[in-house]
Design a protein around this motif. Sequence first.
Motif, PDB file in Angstrom:
ATOM      1  N   CYS A  34      62.002  43.500  77.582  1.00 22.55           N
ATOM      2  CA  CYS A  34      63.352  43.567  77.053  1.00 22.55           C
ATOM      3  C   CYS A  34      63.259  43.958  75.587  1.00 22.55           C
ATOM      4  N   SER A  35      64.138  44.839  75.165  1.00 20.35           N
ATOM      5  CA  SER A  35      64.193  45.193  73.747  1.00 20.35           C
ATOM      6  C   SER A  35      65.638  45.165  73.284  1.00 20.35           C
ATOM      7  N   ALA A  36      65.808  44.899  71.999  1.00 21.43           N
ATOM      8  CA  ALA A  36      67.130  44.927  71.379  1.00 21.43           C
ATOM      9  C   ALA A  36      67.057  45.848  70.176  1.00 21.43           C
ATOM     10  N   SER A  37      67.948  46.816  70.137  1.00 19.39           N
ATOM     11  CA  SER A  37      68.068  47.723  69.003  1.00 19.39           C
ATOM     12  C   SER A  37      69.309  47.300  68.222  1.00 19.39           C
ATOM     13  N   ILE A  38      69.094  46.831  67.002  1.00 21.22           N
ATOM     14  CA  ILE A  38      70.155  46.251  66.182  1.00 21.22           C
ATOM     15  C   ILE A  38      70.348  47.143  64.960  1.00 21.22           C
ATOM     16  N   SER A  39      71.562  47.600  64.724  1.00 22.70           N
ATOM     17  CA  SER A  39      71.825  48.437  63.564  1.00 22.70           C
ATOM     18  C   SER A  39      73.140  48.022  62.924  1.00 22.70           C
ATOM     19  N   GLY A  40      73.216  48.190  61.612  1.00 26.97           N
ATOM     20  CA  GLY A  40      74.461  47.860  60.926  1.00 26.97           C
ATOM     21  C   GLY A  40      74.255  47.270  59.552  1.00 26.97           C
ATOM     22  N   ASP A  41      75.189  46.408  59.163  1.00 25.82           N
ATOM     23  CA  ASP A  41      75.252  45.836  57.829  1.00 25.82           C
ATOM     24  C   ASP A  41      74.578  44.457  57.803  1.00 25.82           C
ATOM     25  N   PHE A  42      73.261  44.461  57.639  1.00 27.39           N
ATOM     26  CA  PHE A  42      72.480  43.228  57.523  1.00 27.39           C
ATOM     27  C   PHE A  42      71.185  43.591  56.805  1.00 27.39           C
ATOM     28  N   CYS A  43      70.410  42.592  56.420  1.00 22.28           N
ATOM     29  CA  CYS A  43      69.138  42.851  55.739  1.00 22.28           C
ATOM     30  C   CYS A  43      67.995  42.516  56.698  1.00 22.28           C
ATOM     31  N   ALA A  44      67.383  43.552  57.273  1.00 17.54           N
ATOM     32  CA  ALA A  44      66.339  43.356  58.276  1.00 17.54           C
ATOM     33  C   ALA A  44      65.133  42.607  57.720  1.00 17.54           C
ATOM     34  N   LEU A  91      66.795  47.233  63.186  1.00 17.36           N
ATOM     35  CA  LEU A  91      65.710  46.384  63.656  1.00 17.36           C
ATOM     36  C   LEU A  91      65.605  46.559  65.166  1.00 17.36           C
ATOM     37  N   ILE A  92      64.396  46.853  65.638  1.00 18.94           N
ATOM     38  CA  ILE A  92      64.159  46.931  67.081  1.00 18.94           C
ATOM     39  C   ILE A  92      63.072  45.919  67.404  1.00 18.94           C
ATOM     40  N   ILE A  93      63.382  45.012  68.317  1.00 14.33           N
ATOM     41  CA  ILE A  93      62.429  43.980  68.731  1.00 14.33           C
ATOM     42  C   ILE A  93      62.242  44.044  70.238  1.00 14.33           C
ATOM     43  N   SER A  94      61.126  43.507  70.707  1.00 13.62           N
ATOM     44  CA  SER A  94      60.912  43.434  72.155  1.00 13.62           C
ATOM     45  C   SER A  94      60.228  42.124  72.496  1.00 13.62           C
ATOM     46  N   GLY A  95      60.383  41.732  73.758  1.00 12.41           N
ATOM     47  CA  GLY A  95      59.781  40.502  74.247  1.00 12.41           C
ATOM     48  C   GLY A  95      60.399  40.083  75.567  1.00 12.41           C
ATOM     49  N   GLU A  96      60.185  38.839  75.934  1.00 12.87           N
ATOM     50  CA  GLU A  96      60.730  38.273  77.166  1.00 12.87           C
ATOM     51  C   GLU A  96      62.247  38.166  77.039  1.00 12.87           C
ATOM     52  N   LEU A  97      62.966  38.454  78.108  1.00 17.41           N
ATOM     53  CA  LEU A  97      64.429  38.547  78.089  1.00 17.41           C
ATOM     54  C   LEU A  97      65.107  37.352  77.428  1.00 17.41           C
TER      55      LEU A  97
END
Length: 126
Positions: free
Chosen positions: A12-22, A58-64
């Motif tokens: 599982c991966s999550a691609s997070i983009s926007g107004d935050f400080c990675a 930020l793109i992260i991956s791991g167990e769902l």
Amino acid sequence: ILKVLMIKNILCSASISGDFCASTIMIPSQLKIIFSSNKGEVINKGKFLGQIALESRLIISGELDRVLDFTNANFSHLIEDGKVNIILTITVKWHTQCNFELNHEQLKKIADLKIACGISCYSEEE
């Protein structure tokens, strides 16, 4: 718990983009950072190499469940405020036949986050 039949691997991966400080977000050791950049930084890899980042990513991956719990804990308030966009991708590597299930708790976590969720299945022979 994710139930699988004839499944070799699920990522599982999550691609997070926007107004935050990675760079200020603490990533648990159970998750892998695929990519991280802050708004205004020079991008150091990928198709935008050398360009200035217009937003944080930020793109992260791991167990769902770990990805969902991390995303909920760190980004749910920003999703509600419209400050971030998140795309969740579940990748399933299978042999013979691709059958898998998400339990109601996992589906509720995805629904509560109000994020897109793609599922990609591929044969181990590919």
